[in-house]
Design an enzyme around this catalytic site. Sequence first.
Site, short mmCIF file in Angstrom:
data_model
loop_
_atom_site.label_atom_id
_atom_site.label_comp_id
_atom_site.label_asym_id
_atom_site.label_seq_id
_atom_site.Cartn_x
_atom_site.Cartn_y
_atom_site.Cartn_z
N SER A 276 0.84 -1.19 0.00
CA SER A 276 0.00 0.00 0.00
C SER A 276 0.88 1.24 0.00
O SER A 276 1.99 1.23 0.54
CB SER A 276 -0.90 0.02 1.24
OG SER A 276 -0.15 0.35 2.41
N ASP A 277 0.39 2.32 -0.62
CA ASP A 277 1.00 3.61 -0.34
C ASP A 277 0.72 3.91 1.13
O ASP A 277 -0.13 3.28 1.76
CB ASP A 277 0.39 4.69 -1.24
CG ASP A 277 1.30 5.91 -1.39
OD1 ASP A 277 2.22 6.05 -0.58
OD2 ASP A 277 1.08 6.71 -2.32
N PHE A 278 1.44 4.85 1.69
CA PHE A 278 1.33 5.10 3.12
C PHE A 278 -0.08 5.53 3.50
O PHE A 278 -0.54 6.58 3.07
CB PHE A 278 2.36 6.13 3.55
CG PHE A 278 3.74 5.56 3.73
CD1 PHE A 278 4.58 6.00 4.72
CD2 PHE A 278 4.19 4.54 2.90
CE1 PHE A 278 5.84 5.46 4.90
CE2 PHE A 278 5.44 3.99 3.06
CZ PHE A 278 6.28 4.44 4.06
#
Length: 725
Positions: A276-278
Amino acid sequence: MSQQNMVMDKTEQFPWMDKSLSPRERAEKLVAAMTLEQKIAQLHGAMNTINIYDLPSMDEMNMMSPEEQERLMAQIQVQRHVKGIEELGIPRFRITNGPVGVGMGDGHPSPPATALPMTIGLAAGFDPELAREYGDIIGSETATLGQHVLEGPGVCLHRTPIAGRNFEYFSEDPYLSGVMGVEVTKAIQEHDVIAMGKHFAVNDQEYERFRTSVELDEHVLRELYLLPFEMLVKDGDIAAMMSAYNRVRGVYATESRYLLNDILRDEWGFQGYVQSDFWSCRSAAASLNAGMDHEMPDAKWLNETNVKNALQDTSLEIETVDRALVRRYTQMFRFNQFERPYNPGEIDAKGHGARSRKIGSQTAILLKNEDEMLPLDPKAYGSIVIIGQSEFVDDACNGGGGSSKVTPLYTVPPVEGMQNVLQGLGSDSKVSKFTVASDLSNLEEAKAAAAKADMVILMAGLVASEGFDLPTPNMLNDQNRMVDELLDINPQTVVVMKDSSPVMMPWISKAKAVLEAWNQGTEDGHVVADLLFGVVNPSGKVPTTYAASESDLLYAGKPERYPGTDEGNGFPVIRYSEGLNMGYRWFQSQGIKPLFPFGYGLSYTTFELSGFSVTPEQTDGKSPITVKVTVTNTGKVAGAEVVQVYLGIPVQGQPPKRLVGFQKVHLEPNESREVTITVDPAATNHPMGVWDYYEHDFVVRPGEYTVYVGTSSEDTPYKGTVVVE
């Protein structure tokens, strides 16, 4: 005990350390030996951060100064890793950001590295070898610093010039972005570092990125926005993908089985893992089931409580948890990351800086050069003054705010760099600077400094940032007025642009010479001086179209295209209703003349094309097409030209041209070289293909295809046809 016996004992204790097994077999043995708690602990990062919902809103971020934004980023980017498990031999998994160098890595503060030119600048080089060298520097430094993952390259497209992360992405064209991204990927992974393509998918704006839904037709998604990702998978064998923040057709990218499983894995054959992106993860069971494998930066969703509850109510199966871990461990074993001890070394700062200088000098674009004002004679001016606002004249323009920002090992400011280059050329010209206040309160004093100098180097530009889009495609702090008024003072004035993205240039008619240098990073001062004084001949080409007017942009007067409308959904919806007509395709389809078209760029020499041919004239749509043309340097100095091949697709709704091939050619004066470019219908960029809804695949339609050859999207003097029967 002998070393061989020690290895055998370790293999008996940890069967997954048996290197005779395949990476996947090793990963499966490791996961089979783990407890449920250990598995869950490995599904997520271990960063101690503030809650995502405690972050400022985008409007509040826009009100912050760059210094306040950096302090915020430092607060939330403390540690980027997954905790190791010593009893299983699992190392601490260290992750660093990219893609413009080794950004915020595991550790606080982040270790310094070489600040490379922006990715948009690299794309302007139109040179796969340059991309490979760029990736080699990043991969080498990532490995030297003991990191396992480099979050890059980024291959989203420049749909608008105001998108905050354009500097991290390559261009408006999917093929150019894919070619360059593949070479960066290969070079990074040669250092046993995992490269991570991002942000999957259609993360083409920062505005409301946590909430926005992007609506677009399937053929538009396939032919434009997914194409460079497909190339990363099929040509680059990339090890990881990062899912985006935004929704795609109402579903968060991290929960989109269609994107993460059906397309990425089933259709393209991706064997890596998805991170995931942050804070882009929005669920436990739904995300893992869809194909997301790893949550970063913490355990907001994939924590023990959520995962165990999901397993208990059967919304999640343990096999799905195992699958996620096997995918990541397979890549870690593939790149020998279990065996490698953490032993960070020292980066060759000067050596990599010299390579960055070389790359940067090949990416700058000579946009205008009336009366051959450039290159400057290094011995012709007693006094040279550099004028501009602080960000562009006081220090090297490192650029790129947000998580990808690199802490540079060193920088070369403009004055120092110019002095060094002039001294090397035997010049005793005096170089000074004048810093214009951001509110232009001392503009009159700047004019006086310009009037006294023999030569004025006027520096202006734009430094964008992750987290928010620009309010307009104009330079900030009223720099257009600054440039416009200073151009009236001294006829010996050159404009040097230091941009993260194309900007408006309402003063362009006044300027005799304009050089787009981009945000150059570490070697800024040297690169710009090398170009101005002819140590290097500019050879960059426009990677994203410069519009002549804001009203010419695809979203002008179309809020549904950007920034989006609510439509009763409770969240913003952005509609890509322009379809395939994005970038140069937009300008050509609408008959709009851009300020500087895609693929354009001048040189200190001149080139001619001749001997054009296309074979065969008829094909079954499966055989490659061969395009040949001879390039001759007709000037007095060495230089490089980029031959570009475009294709007109005989299908209703297709834009006039699409880029299908290019080659950069370096030539001495009077030297000629024949260039051969192959257009292969079977290539991963589907150069002749269109998306067919019934076939659910790319197909090549019968008809008469037009082959255009030239040196920009607008300058294609040679034209041929190929009939697909």
